[in-house]
Design an enzyme around this catalytic site. Structure first.
Site, mmCIF file in Angstrom:
data_model
loop_
_atom_site.group_PDB
_atom_site.id
_atom_site.type_symbol
_atom_site.label_atom_id
_atom_site.label_comp_id
_atom_site.label_asym_id
_atom_site.label_seq_id
_atom_site.Cartn_x
_atom_site.Cartn_y
_atom_site.Cartn_z
ATOM 1 N N HIS A 1 0.868 -1.187 0.000
ATOM 2 C CA HIS A 1 0.000 0.000 0.000
ATOM 3 C C HIS A 1 0.902 1.235 0.000
ATOM 4 O O HIS A 1 1.630 1.468 -0.953
ATOM 5 C CB HIS A 1 -0.948 -0.094 1.209
ATOM 6 C CG HIS A 1 -2.078 0.883 1.223
ATOM 7 N ND1 HIS A 1 -2.478 1.613 0.131
ATOM 8 C CD2 HIS A 1 -2.918 1.261 2.232
ATOM 9 C CE1 HIS A 1 -3.494 2.383 0.452
ATOM 10 N NE2 HIS A 1 -3.782 2.196 1.725
ATOM 11 N N ASP B 1 3.678 7.220 -7.934
ATOM 12 C CA ASP B 1 4.914 7.052 -7.169
ATOM 13 C C ASP B 1 6.179 7.245 -7.988
ATOM 14 O O ASP B 1 7.268 7.279 -7.432
ATOM 15 C CB ASP B 1 4.931 5.660 -6.521
ATOM 16 C CG ASP B 1 3.899 5.553 -5.417
ATOM 17 O OD1 ASP B 1 3.654 6.571 -4.748
ATOM 18 O OD2 ASP B 1 3.335 4.466 -5.227
ATOM 19 N N HIS C 1 -1.413 0.407 -12.606
ATOM 20 C CA HIS C 1 -2.440 0.847 -11.654
ATOM 21 C C HIS C 1 -3.633 -0.080 -11.704
ATOM 22 O O HIS C 1 -3.955 -0.630 -12.770
ATOM 23 C CB HIS C 1 -2.895 2.277 -11.967
ATOM 24 C CG HIS C 1 -3.532 2.949 -10.795
ATOM 25 N ND1 HIS C 1 -4.888 2.853 -10.536
ATOM 26 C CD2 HIS C 1 -2.999 3.678 -9.794
ATOM 27 C CE1 HIS C 1 -5.144 3.524 -9.418
ATOM 28 N NE2 HIS C 1 -4.026 4.026 -8.949
#
Ligand code: CMX
Length: 390
Positions: free
Chosen positions: A229, A325, A270
């Site tokens: 996560h 990220d 994703h």
């Protein structure tokens, strides 16, 4: 609202069990939603339109479901300043914690400790208080964990949220304005991401048993700390550092090597998005302005060109494009926040706003103010558990 065809709402089969509730509707979310093409929207606004706002304005948006006008914005900044004081007892709690403990564990303990000292047992009051206290708490966590517990500057409550953190951190030889800008954007981009991500869901579930906002948020931070996560942002920058080149052929060889070794290509892919995450696009644009010649920025610029092409060769990968990220660690590192193990704490700092707003919605707004009952999903007994029944 039609959710399914039978009176169980969905045509559930055993294929829907033990898959982490994926795709199973649980409730509604008033703060944000995610679309495959434009990513996250806060209260209807695509995130790309919000990136340059002050974090306080976006907290206001998530809590009030509308952006503040200039006067409301000023008032809200002052309101958070008035709630910002962190009890001095927190120092003696943080100072002996194990220095090798992960900063997310420190953050969870810090939030829990604040709750023992400062909770009013009121959903909204506590959520706003915690948002206001986060910059100081986080600054203290950095300082004590790094062994810099001496000569900590006073918390200057006339500053905004981000400035209060960098004032407490008080690093030498950094461009404070650049650090504030990167952190402000980072916070805005990470504040909320729908209702069902693990940390938000965990926080709301804990709150549904009427634990305090602080206890619920400590639980949410524990959920966020996992490598699957929130901790992916730490892994992503560690990955970028490992590449060590910005030559396209060498980067391509590296990416292919990672795939051959069955390791993830961090910063790409994703679960919901099917295009580049707009939060990545915003951060790339910031990087092009701030640090186009930084070696890690050059690496991620090349990765952004190369990795989607290589990942597209595997038809199983639904989205080969950059995710949120990819760039955040590179930017944080450039402005002087050089230790990746802290990056998830910034994510946690941001999420306190979204999770806090969602907890309030579920506790005191939904179902005409009655709130959502305590979470109690159904589990089906397996054969083994029935063995001793006649
Ligand atoms: N590198 C290697 N393999 C990848 C990949 C990537 N970047 N993206 C997807 N895959 C693989 C998956 O592991 C999966 O493999 P299996 O079928 O063997 O399990 C397959 O491709 C299909 O995956 P998907 O349906 O496209 O994506 P998922 O929803 O399963 O996974 C995610 C999404 C983010 C976990 C995955 O893309 C990944 O591991 N990315 C790299 C890690 C990363 O950057 N994480 C940060 C996510 C940021 C965010 O969520 O906002």
């Amino acid at each position: 609202m039609l959710l399914g065809q039978d009176d169980n709402l969905l045509n559930l089969t055993s294929a829907h069990l033990n898959i982490g509730l994926r795709g199973i509707p649980v409730g509604t979310c008033r703060t944000s939603f995610v679309t495959p093409e434009k990513g996250v929207h806060y209260c209807g606004y695509p995130i790309s339109e919000l990136a340059d706002f002050l974090p306080e304005d976006i907290v206001y948006l998530l809590f009030n479901k509308e952006l503040p006008n200039p006067e409301q914005s000023k008032e809200f900044v002052s309101e958070l300043q008035s709630r910002g004081e962190v009890p001095s007892e927190i120092n003696s709690i943080l100072s002996p914690l194990p220095k090798n403990g992960h900063p997310m564990d420190w953050l969870s303990i810090g939030i829990h400790s604040l709750g023992m000292m400062a909770s009013n047992n009121d959903w909204k009051e506590d959520a706003l208080d915690l948002i206001a206290k986060m910059p100081r708490l986080l600054g203290l966590i950095f300082r004590y964990r790094e062994g810099r517990g001496e000569n900590i500057p006073e918390d200057d409550l006339s500053l905004n949220l981000v400035e209060r953190f960098t004032n407490t951190l008080d690093l030498d030889n950094v461009d404070r304005n650049a650090m504030n800008k990167i952190l402000s954007t980072y916070l805005v981009l990470h504040m909320d991401h729908g209702g069902g991500n693990l940390s938000t869901f965990a926080g709301k579930a804990v709150a549904s048993g009427h634990a305090t906002v602080y206890s619920s948020m400590a639980g949410a931070m524990n959920a966020l700390s996992g490598p699957l996560h929130g901790r992916a942002n730490q892994s992503c920058f560690e990955f970028v550092k490992k590449i060590g080149t910005f030559d396209p052929d060498e980067v391509e060889d590296f990416v292919r090597g990672e795939l051959a070794a069955k390791r993830p290509v961090f910063g790409f892919g994703h679960a919901v998005l099917r295009a580049e995450d707009p939060r990545a696009t915003v951060q790339f644009a910031l990087g092009e302005k701030l640090c186009p010649d930084d070696e890690y920025f050059k690496t991620i610029r090349t990765l952004r060109e190369v990795a989607p092409r290589v990942l597209s060769e595997n038809p199983k990968i639904s989205n080969p494009n950059a995710n949120v990220d990819i760039a955040s660690g590179t930017l944080l590192n450039y402005v002087g926040l050089t230790k990746p193990e802290y990056y998830t704490t910034f994510f946690g700092w941001a999420r306190v706003a979204g999770i806090g707003a969602q907890i309030i919605d579920e506790r005191v707004v939904m179902r005409d103010g009655k709130g959502i009952p305590i979470y109690r999903p159904k589990y089906i007994a397996e054969e083994q558990s029935l063995r001793h029944l006649d």
